[in-house]
Design a protein around this motif. Structure first.
Motif: not given
Length: 285
Positions: A148-170
């Protein structure tokens, strides 16, 4: 030529938790700020750990508007799903006001949908599903309002990065440095496509070595435990009731009703915003 003004609003994700630098946090927004272009960037991070949409609307938004930013990021909502007071109608109304206020100033708005905390923590299904349903509701609202507001929107709720433990803190809820860099890199790509970022993209490779296992365990035993206790005191009684409801519906084969109920609530929340907007138009009468 004045610097590009970039203001970041949100919670611990935008504050930078998981990406320690010196005695504080850096995070994806600060990493992104350094790559926007040749002009200097005046970056202000207003995000606060534990913030909910109410905090962004009532506390962070006024300070952000006063800075009259060229770019403002609003990444928020997970903490709302972790409260017994969760109300998708209220979340939608608050986000609509925040987005509208920045848009009225001509600010470029950055938004993101986020993974649900239950799956990130590896909770059992009966506990994870209610949280996932709430996060999906928030994400649906963010998607709709971003459009609605023409935002630059990032789809961060999906993708291989979610299951890559190297991406996440303890704690498994906040990105580590590599994860924060991934968010900054993906936002930079979207801004570059829109002609709004002309600098070199941030490096995906960490600048600092990851915390040792013992350091991670120490964090979990101190700050991490305190975080869990605060959330449990607020959410756990209701979450147990939601889990019991989940199991009853699963036993009866009627789990789809819970999803349908949540979808109807989101639709009603967005429809309510559309009606309010129409009433505010001068020609509505």
């Amino acid at each position: 030529m004045r610097p590009v003004r970039f203001v970041a609003l949100g919670d611990s994700l935008t504050e930078g938790v998981g990406d320690p630098v010196g005695n504080g946090w850096r995070g994806w927004a600060a990493l992104l700020a350094g790559t926007l272009g040749e002009r200097a960037v005046d970056f202000t991070n207003l995000a606060v750990s534990g913030a909910q949409t109410r905090d962004v609307l009532e506390r962070q938004l006024p300070a952000g508007l006063d800075l009259r930013p060229d770019i403002a990021s609003v990444v928020i909502g997970v903490n709302d799903t972790l409260r017994r007071t969760f109300d998708i109608h209220a979340v939608a109304a608050r986000l609509d006001k925040v987005y509208a206020a920045f848009s009225a100033q001509g600010t470029v708005l950055l938004t993101a949908c986020l993974p649900d905390p239950g799956s990130m923590l590896g909770l059992p299904g009966a506990l994870a599903h209610p949280l996932a349903r709430r996060q999906r509701a928030v994400n649906t609202v963010v998607h709709a309002l971003s459009e609605r507001y023409g935002a630059v929107h990032l789809h961060a709720a999906e993708g291989a990065w979610l299951t890559d433990r190297a991406m996440w803190s303890a704690d498994r809820l906040h990105p580590g440095e590599r994860g924060h860099r991934q968010l900054a890199l993906r936002f930079h790509g979207l801004l570059a496509q829109a002609g709004l970022a002309t600098g070199a993209p941030p490096s995906p490779e960490p600048e600092f070595p990851p915390p040792t296992r013992s350091a991670g365990l120490w964090w979990l035993a101190t700050a991490g435990t305190a975080w869990v206790i605060r959330r449990c005191n607020d959410l756990l009684p209701q979450l147990l009731r939601l889990a019991a409801d989940e199991m009853r519906h699963r036993a009866r084969g009627t789990s789809a009703r819970l999803d349908l109920r949540a979808a109807h609530a989101v639709s009603a929340a967005l429809a309510g915003l559309a009606v309010s907007e129409q009433r505010m138009r001068p020609d509505a009468a």
